[in-house]
Motif scaffolding. Structure first.
Motif, PDB file in Angstrom:
ATOM      1  N   LYS A  49      -1.465  -4.114 117.675  1.00  0.00           N
ATOM      2  CA  LYS A  49      -1.474  -4.840 116.326  1.00  0.00           C
ATOM      3  C   LYS A  49      -1.992  -6.146 116.899  1.00  0.00           C
ATOM      4  N   ALA A  50      -2.609  -6.791 115.952  1.00  0.00           N
ATOM      5  CA  ALA A  50      -3.364  -8.001 115.873  1.00  0.00           C
ATOM      6  C   ALA A  50      -3.191  -9.197 115.086  1.00  0.00           C
ATOM      7  N   MET A  51      -2.780 -10.493 115.474  1.00  0.00           N
ATOM      8  CA  MET A  51      -2.664 -11.571 114.432  1.00  0.00           C
ATOM      9  C   MET A  51      -3.655 -12.692 114.888  1.00  0.00           C
ATOM     10  N   LEU A  52      -4.728 -12.993 114.204  1.00  0.00           N
ATOM     11  CA  LEU A  52      -5.550 -13.814 114.621  1.00  0.00           C
ATOM     12  C   LEU A  52      -5.498 -15.176 113.539  1.00  0.00           C
ATOM     13  N   PHE A  53      -5.673 -16.114 113.955  1.00  0.00           N
ATOM     14  CA  PHE A  53      -5.570 -17.450 113.271  1.00  0.00           C
ATOM     15  C   PHE A  53      -6.890 -18.107 113.242  1.00  0.00           C
ATOM     16  N   GLU A  54      -7.372 -18.314 112.268  1.00  0.00           N
ATOM     17  CA  GLU A  54      -8.868 -18.834 112.222  1.00  0.00           C
ATOM     18  C   GLU A  54      -8.800 -20.380 111.289  1.00  0.00           C
ATOM     19  N   GLY A  55      -9.427 -21.170 112.092  1.00  0.00           N
ATOM     20  CA  GLY A  55      -9.380 -22.494 111.049  1.00  0.00           C
ATOM     21  C   GLY A  55     -10.909 -22.850 110.532  1.00  0.00           C
ATOM     22  N   LYS A  83       5.228 -17.111 117.841  1.00  0.00           N
ATOM     23  CA  LYS A  83       5.103 -16.489 119.276  1.00  0.00           C
ATOM     24  C   LYS A  83       6.718 -16.356 119.647  1.00  0.00           C
ATOM     25  N   THR A  84       7.370 -17.472 119.209  1.00  0.00           N
ATOM     26  CA  THR A  84       8.771 -17.581 119.934  1.00  0.00           C
ATOM     27  C   THR A  84       9.774 -16.652 118.987  1.00  0.00           C
ATOM     28  N   LEU A  85       9.241 -16.373 117.701  1.00  0.00           N
ATOM     29  CA  LEU A  85      10.151 -15.406 116.866  1.00  0.00           C
ATOM     30  C   LEU A  85       9.707 -14.124 117.326  1.00  0.00           C
ATOM     31  N   MET A  86       8.650 -13.570 117.865  1.00  0.00           N
ATOM     32  CA  MET A  86       8.358 -12.320 118.137  1.00  0.00           C
ATOM     33  C   MET A  86       8.254 -12.077 119.753  1.00  0.00           C
ATOM     34  N   VAL A  91      -1.331 -12.057 119.675  1.00  0.00           N
ATOM     35  CA  VAL A  91      -1.259 -13.217 118.937  1.00  0.00           C
ATOM     36  C   VAL A  91      -2.006 -14.583 119.472  1.00  0.00           C
ATOM     37  N   PHE A  92      -3.304 -14.708 118.820  1.00  0.00           N
ATOM     38  CA  PHE A  92      -3.959 -15.745 119.194  1.00  0.00           C
ATOM     39  C   PHE A  92      -4.823 -16.308 118.404  1.00  0.00           C
TER      40      PHE A  92
END
Length: 354
Positions: free
Chosen positions: A99-105, A67-70, A49-50
């Motif tokens: 697995k990947a979770m990417l946040f893109e703004g 992140k706190t929930l996972m 997660v990033f």
């Protein structure tokens, strides 16, 4: 000379004894022997997660809440914008994540989230537009859950009907669910992740389980995922599904600006029309305008008396109300008599025929 033939010795054949599947354990164990450990942690799912550079403070707080929930997540520093998304697969391999979770703004306004299966870069991967973000600190809900506890995943019935939602359901199960006996997890199940499909969007909520009867209390965070595309590979590949109802946020803002521009144009057009249709000449005077021409009170009194005489004469010429009501009643009586005579004539004709 004759050859001497020696008799061959008969070799006894070995009997094949079946190996016992459960051999008996030795009665004693030496102190030097290593005790074999049975691993309980079998499902070793890890999620990276990033975020990429350019997300706002609220988006960063949302990522921290996730992140706190996972507890099975792995953190990573911000990714540079110049890098391509295919680099994420190498980052996951270095961090031993599947697995990947990417946040893109985008423009410090819009937030996109990628959820991908990075095992061998096979995919699939999905891109979402995150809307209506509310973090835990912002909501201040009454619910509370243990940090690191394992959640239940609740899905809407639509996730079993539509094919693209079936794929997203499996992807969510593998990313959001905490593996059993994970070292950083707690052996409790005290909250629920709900995924509801409504208005072509996926609504995420986190609830605390209060009782076995189904009592719930919201914890947070809450956000809405608007699916954009589903790709065959991990961050690359063919497009398996594309949302036909998706409109980008920049396009929505452009439409709003155009509507505001139309308001200004309409206002200018109304002003021009008002100027074009404004009468050039003044309106005619009102009745009894001559009263205000002369300031002499005697003259005005004479004028008022003359106006009163005229009105009286006009009223005398008109028929009074009582005479009008009599005439109306007479006409109504005549009409009623005609209807009665017509009905009598019809009845007499029927009698004659019989």
């Amino acid at each position: 000379m004759g050859r001497k033939f020696q008799k061959k010795k008969q070799v006894d054949q070995l009997e094949i004894v079946p190996v016992d599947e459960n051999p008996p354990l030795p009665p004693q164990r030496k102190s030097d022997d290593v005790v074999p450990k049975r691993e309980k942690w079998v499902n070793k799912q890890r999620v990276l997660v990033f975020a990429a550079r350019g997300i706002s403070h609220r988006d960063r707080h949302l990522m921290r809440d996730i992140k706190t929930l996972m507890p099975h997540h792995r953190a990573e520093s911000k990714m540079e914008r110049a890098k391509t998304l295919s680099v994420v697969n190498e980052m996951c391999e270095m961090k031993h994540c599947n697995k990947a979770m990417l946040f893109e703004g985008r423009r410090k306004r819009d937030l996109y989230m990628w959820v991908s299966n990075t095992v061998g870069s096979e995919g699939p991967s999905a891109k979402f537009l995150i809307e209506n973000i509310h973090t835990m600190a912002e909501l201040k809900m009454t619910g509370n859950c243990l940090r690191g506890s394992r959640p239940l995943l609740s899905f809407d019935s639509k996730f079993d009907e539509l094919p693209h939602l079936k794929l997203l359901k499996e992807l969510f199960v593998q990313t959001y669910s905490v593996p059993h006996h994970h070292p950083k997890s707690q052996p409790f199940v005290d909250h629920v992740f709900t995924f509801t499909f409504l208005d072509n969007r996926i609504w995420f909520r986190n609830f605390q389980i209060l009782s076995e009867d189904g009592g719930l209390s919201e914890v947070g965070p809450r956000y809405v995922m608007n699916p954009v595309k589903i790709f065959d590979g991990s961050f690359t590949g063919k497009t398996l599904w594309e949302n036909p109802d998706y409109v980008s946020p920049s396009k929505q803002r452009q439409i709003l600006k155009k509507s505001a521009k139309d308001k200004y144009v309409n206002r200018v057009e109304q002003k021009v029309q008002h100027e074009a249709t404004r009468p050039v000449k003044a309106y005619d005077g009102i009745d009894n305008d001559e009263l205000f021409d002369d300031e002499d009170p005697i003259a005005t009194a004479k004028i008022l008396a003359a106006i009163a005489k005229k009105k009286q004469q006009e009223n005398e010429q008109k028929t009074p109300k009582s005479a009008l009501t009599k005439k109306i009643k007479e006409k109504q009586l005549k009409a009623i008599k005609k209807v009665i005579d017509q009905k009598k004539a019809k009845v007499t004709k029927r009698v004659k025929k019989v």
